[in-house]
Design a protein around this motif. Structure first.
Motif, mmCIF file in Angstrom:
data_model
loop_
_atom_site.group_PDB
_atom_site.id
_atom_site.type_symbol
_atom_site.label_atom_id
_atom_site.label_comp_id
_atom_site.label_asym_id
_atom_site.label_seq_id
_atom_site.Cartn_x
_atom_site.Cartn_y
_atom_site.Cartn_z
ATOM 1 N N GLN A 190 0.855 -1.179 0.000
ATOM 2 C CA GLN A 190 0.000 0.000 0.000
ATOM 3 C C GLN A 190 0.893 1.231 0.000
ATOM 4 O OE1 GLN A 190 -2.347 0.062 3.620
ATOM 5 N NE2 GLN A 190 -0.842 -1.135 4.722
ATOM 6 N N GLU A 247 -2.992 1.662 6.090
ATOM 7 C CA GLU A 247 -3.350 0.834 7.234
ATOM 8 C C GLU A 247 -2.087 0.272 7.876
ATOM 9 O OE1 GLU A 247 -6.426 -1.827 6.244
ATOM 10 O OE2 GLU A 247 -6.437 -2.854 8.162
ATOM 11 N N THR A 253 1.258 -4.334 2.761
ATOM 12 C CA THR A 253 -0.176 -4.410 2.917
ATOM 13 C C THR A 253 -0.510 -4.909 4.323
ATOM 14 O OG1 THR A 253 -0.386 -4.928 0.590
ATOM 15 C CG2 THR A 253 -2.269 -5.444 1.985
ATOM 16 N N ALA A 254 -1.522 -4.327 4.875
ATOM 17 C CA ALA A 254 -1.925 -4.745 6.219
ATOM 18 C C ALA A 254 -2.426 -6.183 6.177
ATOM 19 C CB ALA A 254 -3.025 -3.825 6.745
ATOM 20 N N PRO A 255 -2.129 -6.966 7.195
ATOM 21 C CA PRO A 255 -2.547 -8.374 7.175
ATOM 22 C C PRO A 255 -4.062 -8.487 7.305
ATOM 23 C CG PRO A 255 -1.682 -7.811 9.312
ATOM 24 C CD PRO A 255 -1.454 -6.611 8.441
ATOM 25 N N ARG A 256 -4.573 -9.558 6.834
ATOM 26 C CA ARG A 256 -5.996 -9.830 6.901
ATOM 27 C C ARG A 256 -6.229 -11.235 7.442
ATOM 28 N NH1 ARG A 256 -6.347 -5.335 6.606
ATOM 29 N NH2 ARG A 256 -7.290 -3.975 5.025
ATOM 30 N N ARG A 257 -7.414 -11.443 7.969
ATOM 31 C CA ARG A 257 -7.785 -12.789 8.411
ATOM 32 C C ARG A 257 -8.658 -13.448 7.344
ATOM 33 N NH1 ARG A 257 -7.144 -13.014 14.060
ATOM 34 N NH2 ARG A 257 -7.005 -10.963 15.047
ATOM 35 N N ARG A 275 -11.685 -15.590 6.362
ATOM 36 C CA ARG A 275 -12.955 -15.882 7.011
ATOM 37 C C ARG A 275 -13.712 -16.919 6.209
ATOM 38 N NH1 ARG A 275 -15.443 -9.927 8.465
ATOM 39 N NH2 ARG A 275 -13.758 -9.192 9.814
#
Lengths: 147, 294
Positions: free
Chosen positions: A3, A60, B180-184, B186
């Motif tokens: 990002q 973020e 990039t921010a981490p994601r979970r 689902r």
């Protein structure tokens, strides 16, 4: 995936203009996703530690201490002539020169810059990246000075 | 405004009498600003000049307001009328500044200035001071119109003063790249569909339920017992026979009351429903009564 935080506003502008001499919203000349030298910001002639600060768009929190890189392109307006030095900083929580927030990193201290466009790149250390506590309040600060 | 200076790096043209040795005299005066005379050249009594070479200047292109100075320290060990000045060689021609009479054994600081190019008569150009072209600055040194009594020089330098061109810093691009921010991941739904396992149809019980067949209640006998109806003593006839006038016996009322004829209670329908017995089959208790006339 990455990002990107990009210039989003003119926070402080000490006599900087765009390539055509305009002084409003000059951040738009350096906010592209693919670098272009067709438009740019420029200091006044013979700058004396003139400052330009732009707020970066919010990114973020990446929850990571690596992969933080500041990139920019810089040059002097003409060959020869006076020596121009350029300093680039990443700051957090900047308000104005009286309240400059926290220095996250000095990304470049360029002396006697060339009149050829030059890539500037600085990878934050893990400690520097960890010192960022608010990814919505990051600023790039440029200081130019004629020696 | 900026300045840059060069010291002597070699001997060049010379005339008159000078201390030191040819080719190395510059070494006695290359320590500007030697104001104390740690070392020096002594000139005289035969007046003349001494020129030095130097490493070329590199004034930035676009510089303006250029002037050239010969700076030095002089003194005279013995008082008297003499005179000296700085000297430039430009485009092959020597130019001496206005002379002065150095006084006293204490060294005095001197600065002889050329605001314009003495060769061209015009403003110095960048090329001139950088040693380029026909009007180039070539050498500098000392000149004496009168070196009696002798004159001493302790140090010298050639200085160029100029206004550098005004430049700007330019920035054409800037960004901050972060991961990039981490994601979970689902999962809101999951299933495994497989063909149904074949089954056998099994019947463990079967019955057909039908409405209970209607029955008639029967009444085989019934009576109603009621008290005997009262009777009246009746006299159906009475007379008094008397001789006499015949009369009529009169009866204003008379009836014959008889018991009400018995009737039968009638029941057109009756039933007693009881639960079906488990185990198949059922018995229906029947209540039989007399069949009643309608």
């Amino acid at each position: 995936m990455a990002q990107f935080g990009r210039p989003s506003t003119d926070t402080v502008n000490e006599s900087y203009t765009d390539q055509g001499g305009g002084s409003s919203n000059i951040y738009t000349t350096i906010d592209e996703s693919v670098a272009s030298d067709a438009d740019y910001i420029r200091s006044a002639l013979a700058p004396t530690n003139d400052v330009y600060v732009t707020k970066l768009t919010t990114v973020e929190d990446p929850q990571s201490s690596s992969g933080h890189t500041v990139r920019y392109r810089y040059a002097k307006d003409a060959s020869g002539g006076a020596q121009i030095d350029l300093t680039v900083q990443l700051r957090q929580g900047y308000v104005n020169e009286g309240s400059p927030g926290t220095l996250i990193a000095t990304c470049g201290s360029h002396t006697n810059i060339s009149n050829s466009w030059t890539d500037g790149s600085y990878a934050l250390s893990g400690a520097e990246a960890d010192s960022i506590t608010d990814y919505s309040s990051l600023y790039l600060r440029f200081v130019s000075n004629q020696v | 405004m900026a300045t840059v200076a060069k010291g002597p790096t070699g001997d060049s043209n010379v005339s008159g009498t000078w201390s030191g040795s040819a080719g190395t005299r510059y070494q006695a005066v290359d320590d500007y600003p030697d104001s104390g005379g740690a070392d020096y050249l002594e000139h005289g009594t035969a007046a003349g000049y001494l020129e030095f070479t130097y490493s070329a200047f590199s004034i930035p292109a676009g510089s303006t307001g250029i002037s050239v100075q010969v700076q030095y320290y002089d003194a005279e060990p013995g008082s008297g009328n003499n005179n000296c000045a700085g000297r430039l060689v430009v485009g092959g021609t020597a130019y001496n500044a206005s002379t002065h009479n150095p006084s006293g054994a204490t060294y005095s600081s001197r600065s002889d200035n050329w605001a314009t190019n003495p060769k061209s008569g015009a403003a110095w150009t960048v090329d001139d001071v950088n040693g380029v072209g026909g009007n180039a600055l070539q050498r500098f040194g000392f000149y004496a119109g009168d070196a009696n009594p002798v004159i001493r020089f302790s140090s010298i330098q050639l200085q160029v003063t100029y206004t550098p061109p005004q430049n700007r810093a330019q920035v054409s691009f800037a960004e901050l790249e972060v991961p990039t921010a981490p994601r979970r991941g689902r999962v809101s739904f999951a299933e495994l569909e497989t063909p149904s396992v074949p089954r056998r149809g099994q019947v463990s019980f079967g019955e057909l339920e039908v409405p209970t067949a209607p029955r008639r209640a029967r009444v085989s006998w019934s009576e109603l017992e009621v008290p005997t109806a009262p009777r009246r003593g009746r006299v159906s006839f009475a007379e008094l026979e008397t001789p006499s006038v015949p009369r009529r016996g009169q009866v204003s009322f008379g009836e014959l009351e008889v018991p009400t004829a018995p009737r039968r209670g009638m029941v057109s329908f009756a039933e007693l429903e009881v639960p079906n017995l488990i185990g198949g089959g059922f018995s229906f208790p029947q209540f039989q009564g007399p069949v009643l006339d309608s």
